[in-house]
Design a protein around this motif. Structure first.
Motif, mmCIF file in Angstrom:
data_model
loop_
_atom_site.group_PDB
_atom_site.id
_atom_site.type_symbol
_atom_site.label_atom_id
_atom_site.label_comp_id
_atom_site.label_asym_id
_atom_site.label_seq_id
_atom_site.Cartn_x
_atom_site.Cartn_y
_atom_site.Cartn_z
ATOM 1 N N CYS A 1 0.865 -1.178 0.000
ATOM 2 C CA CYS A 1 0.000 0.000 0.000
ATOM 3 C C CYS A 1 0.900 1.225 0.000
ATOM 4 C CB CYS A 1 -0.891 0.007 1.246
ATOM 5 S SG CYS A 1 -1.833 1.544 1.422
ATOM 6 N N GLU A 2 0.794 2.012 -1.056
ATOM 7 C CA GLU A 2 1.624 3.217 -1.151
ATOM 8 C C GLU A 2 0.726 4.449 -1.179
ATOM 9 O OE1 GLU A 2 5.034 3.549 -4.031
ATOM 10 O OE2 GLU A 2 3.825 5.221 -4.770
ATOM 11 N N VAL A 3 1.132 5.468 -0.426
ATOM 12 C CA VAL A 3 0.410 6.741 -0.445
ATOM 13 C C VAL A 3 1.385 7.833 -0.858
ATOM 14 C CG1 VAL A 3 -0.906 8.421 0.917
ATOM 15 C CG2 VAL A 3 -1.178 5.976 1.362
ATOM 16 N N ARG A 4 0.947 8.670 -1.772
ATOM 17 C CA ARG A 4 1.747 9.830 -2.172
ATOM 18 C C ARG A 4 1.006 11.096 -1.759
ATOM 19 N NH1 ARG A 4 4.911 8.436 -7.751
ATOM 20 N NH2 ARG A 4 5.457 6.348 -7.068
ATOM 21 N N ALA A 5 1.742 12.012 -1.172
ATOM 22 C CA ALA A 5 1.163 13.312 -0.828
ATOM 23 C C ALA A 5 1.799 14.353 -1.736
ATOM 24 C CB ALA A 5 1.430 13.642 0.635
ATOM 25 N N THR A 6 0.941 15.135 -2.378
ATOM 26 C CA THR A 6 1.431 16.218 -3.218
ATOM 27 C C THR A 6 0.440 17.384 -3.070
ATOM 28 O OG1 THR A 6 2.030 16.841 -5.482
ATOM 29 C CG2 THR A 6 0.416 15.078 -5.256
ATOM 30 N N GLY A 7 0.602 18.416 -3.879
ATOM 31 C CA GLY A 7 -0.296 19.566 -3.749
ATOM 32 C C GLY A 7 0.432 20.756 -3.147
ATOM 33 N N ILE A 8 -0.326 21.594 -2.457
ATOM 34 C CA ILE A 8 0.214 22.866 -1.975
ATOM 35 C C ILE A 8 0.283 22.853 -0.449
ATOM 36 C CG2 ILE A 8 0.051 25.374 -2.201
ATOM 37 C CD1 ILE A 8 -0.217 24.064 -4.916
ATOM 38 N N MET A 9 1.433 23.174 0.094
ATOM 39 C CA MET A 9 1.567 23.221 1.551
ATOM 40 C C MET A 9 0.901 24.483 2.099
ATOM 41 S SD MET A 9 5.487 21.978 2.183
ATOM 42 C CE MET A 9 6.211 23.369 1.334
ATOM 43 N N VAL A 10 0.440 24.370 3.329
ATOM 44 C CA VAL A 10 -0.044 25.555 4.044
ATOM 45 C C VAL A 10 1.169 26.419 4.393
ATOM 46 C CG1 VAL A 10 -0.962 26.317 6.274
ATOM 47 C CG2 VAL A 10 -2.135 24.525 4.980
ATOM 48 N N THR A 11 1.037 27.722 4.182
ATOM 49 C CA THR A 11 2.135 28.631 4.534
ATOM 50 C C THR A 11 1.597 29.811 5.346
ATOM 51 O OG1 THR A 11 1.833 29.870 2.492
ATOM 52 C CG2 THR A 11 3.520 28.135 2.477
ATOM 53 N N ALA A 12 2.525 30.580 5.886
ATOM 54 C CA ALA A 12 2.183 31.848 6.526
ATOM 55 C C ALA A 12 3.349 32.807 6.292
ATOM 56 C CB ALA A 12 1.935 31.656 8.019
ATOM 57 N N LYS A 13 3.036 34.100 6.397
ATOM 58 C CA LYS A 13 4.089 35.117 6.230
ATOM 59 C C LYS A 13 4.681 35.455 7.594
ATOM 60 C CE LYS A 13 2.678 35.910 1.901
ATOM 61 N NZ LYS A 13 2.510 36.999 1.000
ATOM 62 N N PHE A 14 5.899 35.980 7.586
ATOM 63 C CA PHE A 14 6.474 36.465 8.836
ATOM 64 C C PHE A 14 7.178 37.791 8.577
ATOM 65 C CE2 PHE A 14 10.869 35.323 7.877
ATOM 66 C CZ PHE A 14 10.736 34.242 7.007
ATOM 67 N N PRO A 15 7.317 38.619 9.626
ATOM 68 C CA PRO A 15 7.966 39.917 9.445
ATOM 69 C C PRO A 15 9.438 39.739 9.064
ATOM 70 C CG PRO A 15 6.867 39.763 11.593
ATOM 71 C CD PRO A 15 6.881 38.393 11.014
ATOM 72 N N VAL A 16 10.052 40.777 8.567
ATOM 73 C CA VAL A 16 11.470 40.723 8.199
ATOM 74 C C VAL A 16 12.274 40.167 9.378
ATOM 75 C CG1 VAL A 16 13.488 42.129 7.592
ATOM 76 C CG2 VAL A 16 11.254 42.651 6.585
ATOM 77 N N GLY A 17 13.185 39.242 9.080
ATOM 78 C CA GLY A 17 14.001 38.631 10.131
ATOM 79 C C GLY A 17 13.896 37.124 10.067
ATOM 80 N N GLU A 18 14.076 36.509 11.213
ATOM 81 C CA GLU A 18 14.078 35.051 11.297
ATOM 82 C C GLU A 18 12.668 34.484 11.134
ATOM 83 O OE1 GLU A 18 16.799 32.697 12.415
ATOM 84 O OE2 GLU A 18 17.720 34.357 11.316
ATOM 85 N N PRO A 19 12.519 33.326 10.441
ATOM 86 C CA PRO A 19 11.205 32.673 10.439
ATOM 87 C C PRO A 19 10.921 32.068 11.813
ATOM 88 C CG PRO A 19 12.814 31.323 9.280
ATOM 89 C CD PRO A 19 13.517 32.596 9.657
ATOM 90 N N PRO A 20 9.647 31.847 12.153
ATOM 91 C CA PRO A 20 9.321 31.200 13.430
ATOM 92 C C PRO A 20 9.950 29.803 13.497
ATOM 93 C CG PRO A 20 7.345 32.037 12.338
ATOM 94 C CD PRO A 20 8.465 32.134 11.354
ATOM 95 N N PRO A 21 10.147 29.262 14.704
ATOM 96 C CA PRO A 21 10.841 27.968 14.835
ATOM 97 C C PRO A 21 9.978 26.767 14.459
ATOM 98 C CG PRO A 21 10.178 28.770 16.988
ATOM 99 C CD PRO A 21 9.821 29.850 16.000
#
Ligand SMILES: [Cu+2]
Length: 641
Positions: A401-421
């Motif tokens: 049994c094989e499952v493939r996941a594709t499509g579009i990931m959920v994202t979010a924006k962040f202010p200039v600087g480091e991305p959240p951890p």
């Protein structure tokens, strides 16, 4: 219905288009005028095992539809069993607070209702978004523990907003951060708008359609690759019965699991030997592991909330599937109980898969066989994600049994600087949160009959001693699992633990019980604090394997109605009785999937991530069952050996 209706009719055939409509009509007649009803699900009430095994072609069949519906006026939910022969309805009110699965119609109705809501329009204006045609309203369910006291008892949606760069652009490219709605899905009314913050970030390049990707030129060095079977295919399809290379199985389908495989058997020496009664994917739990405002409610049950069957999409020959393809249509319905057909929902074909077995002997020369595999598959699109499920059967008795996941990931924006951890940066000031896809396979194996025992097998290293002077020995230890408590098993890398399903009453040529081995892969631990309410709602993910004695109505590992459920009424409730699982009809619940630490290469569209597990015969046969596979004809010369 069914009285000799169709020569190929079988008690396990999914409800037809007509039967689905009849079931809805019968329920409508039963509830009468008034109310605002939605149908959550209409499916075949699958007959008991003895009905299936006792069935002979031409026998009359008592077909029963299982219907879940609710009245949007008072929120009360009901279960109906409709006898399709006479439209007789057995009616049961479900416990207070039961929320049936989500429907696609609610998704669309919510979008329509909200895009005209002045509060929402105003909040979007404040973010510079004025063209409402470019806004996407996405609705998610959310956990009982997160529901505000004031809204308890309502059917709630949690709304996400997305913004397309242009009318044809990817709706999931640009999240509107810090803006979410809480919606009463029965009243289709915005209860609250949570306008918490604004991120000042540029639009993300999230396009994957070539004409929308700036400067995109497609590669020009791919030559045609055709798969042809000039003599036709090697399988037969009779009604829903498939036969290929000693294998036989029935194709089923319902709103929730999508593709279901029934009565999987292998013909051995003129006799069909049972391997599995029923195989399916019974749940998928997708927690996003990001506690921030935009993501903390994302704990999806893609099977229990939305249904892989409802989300199944039609397939296109030459694109989704390559080769000599046979398609089966599937039937689902909308929330008004109107049947709909999904054309080409299930893809059936055979594939070449390199070498099956080979040896080159200096005297006898080379003996080689090509591996052929038989694939039954379907595609389900759950909003931004696309899941592709392949069940593959092999000439050596293996099932994959094989499952493939594709499509579009959920994202979010962040202010200039480091991305959240809690995720990985995938575009300018944009990150994709870490999340997990726990898939639960429900494996009702019947290895040479119903009475089976599951045995945990592991490799152990004995200490150095007189019998093991070089410290070389490895021995296999087999531990029968006798109770449901013992049946809760975890993956163990150190011992390469696996699980054999054996029939102690049937022995092979060496006097050993025949068996099939569940070879685990794609397994990972839940990585939750034991007190997490998210884990509490989906306790199945706390173990790699659960084993239960077969019970007709135990189908849904996180409960029949996980939407807003206050407690997990699935596996933890059933196994609390700690029933015996020894030498009985066992069901295995195998948890695998993707621990998805997101990558920049998965943006803006994700190349398929692939996970699988295997069921392999272990002493089911006395030797390699594929010795009789004939050699191919070589392109040049006499024969492939
Ligand atoms: Cu993912």
């Amino acid at each position: 219905m069914g009285q000799g209706m169709n020569a190929t009719a079988h008690p396990l055939d999914p409800l037809s288009f007509e039967e689905t409509g009849l079931a809805a009509q019968a329920v409508r007649a039963h509830v009468g005028e008034g109310g605002r009803w939605r149908f959550a699900s209409i499916e075949l009430r699958e007959p008991a095992k003895d009905v299936v095994t006792g069935f002979r072609p031409g026998d009359s069949i008592d077909r029963v539809a299982h219907v879940i519906c609710w009245n949007c006026v008072d929120g009360k939910a009901y279960r109906a069993h409709v006898a399709l022969a006479d439209a007789g309805v057995t009616w049961e009110e479900l416990p207070e607070g039961t929320q049936p699965n989500m429907t696609v119609d609610e998704f669309h109705d919510c979008d329509r209702a909200l895009r005209n809501d002045p509060r929402l329009v105003e909040a979007l204006h404040a973010r510079g978004i004025t063209d409402m045609d470019l806004v996407i309203v996405d609705v998610w369910n959310y956990g009982h523990h997160l529901i505000p006291e004031a809204y308890r008892g309502r059917r709630l949606g949690w709304v996400d907003l997305w913004h397309r760069g242009s009318p044809e652009a990817n709706p999931y490219a640009n999240p509107v951060n810090g803006l979410h709605g809480i919606v009463d899905l029965n009243a289709m009314e915005l209860l609250e708008l949570e306008d918490t913050f604004v991120v000042d970030a540029p639009e993300t390049m999230g396009e994957y359609v070539p004409k929308l990707v700036p400067g995109q030129e497609l590669r020009d060095d791919l030559r045609a690759l055709e798969i042809v079977q000039p003599e036709g295919v090697s399988f037969t399809l009779e009604g829903n019965l498939l036969r290929w290379q000693n294998w036989s199985l029935r194709v089923g389908f319902n709103y929730r699991e999508g593709l279901v495989l029934h009565t999987v058997g292998y013909e051995d020496d003129g006799r069909v030997r049972a391997v599995a009664h029923r195989l399916s994917l019974a749940e998928m739990v997708v927690p996003y592991r990001d506690p921030s405002t935009d993501h903390y409610r994302r704990t999806a049950f893609d099977v229990g909330e939305w249904g892989l069957g409802f989300m199944t999409v039609p397939l296109e020959l030459g694109c989704d599937c390559l080769g000599e393809i046979t398609y089966l249509d599937a039937v689902t319905h909308d929330s008004q109980g109107v049947a709909r057909t999904i054309k080409n929902a299930i893809c059936i074909h055979e594939e070449d898969n390199a070498v099956l077995w080979k040896h080159v002997d200096p005297v006898a020369g080379s003996e080689v066989r090509r591996m052929r595999r038989f694939v039954v598959s379907f595609h389900a699109v759950v909003a931004n994600y696309d899941y592709i499920v392949y069940w593959r059967f092999y000439q050596d008795g293996n099932i994959e049994c094989e499952v493939r996941a594709t499509g579009i990931m959920v994202t979010a924006k962040f202010p200039v600087g480091e991305p959240p951890p809690y995720g990985t940066q995938v575009a300018e000031q944009t990150y994709a949160p870490t999340h997990q896809h726990f898939i639960v396979a429900r494996l009702d194996l019947d290895v040479d009959g119903e009475q089976n025992t599951v045995v945990a097998t592991q490799s152990e290293v004995p200490p150095i001693g007189p019998d093991n002077p070089h410290g070389l020995a490895i021995v296999q230890r087999a531990t029968p699992l006798r109770t449901e408590e013992e049946g809760k098993q975890d993956y163990d890398w150190n011992t390469q633990r696996a699980w054999k399903v054996v029939n102690e009453d049937v022995t092979n040529g060496f006097g050993m019980p025949v068996g099939y081995k569940l070879v685990p892969s794609g397994a990972f631990p839940p990585m939750f604090d034991p007190s997490s309410p998210v884990l509490e709602r989906a306790q199945v993910i706390g173990h790699t394997l659960w084993v239960t004695p077969f019970a007709q109505d135990e189908r849904w590992p996180c409960g029949e109605f996980p939407v807003q459920a206050a407690e997990d009424t699935g596996l933890p409730a059933w196994t609390a009785a700690n029933r015996s699982i020894e030498n009985t009809d066992v069901v295995l619940w195998y948890v695998f999937g993707l621990h998805h630490v997101t990558r920049p290469e998965e943006w803006p569209v994700m190349p398929a991530d692939v996970v699988s597990f295997w069921l392999k015969p272990f002493g089911f046969f006395d030797c390699n069952p594929s010795l009789d596979v004939p050699p191919n004809q070589p392109k040049h010369g006499a024969a492939c050996h």
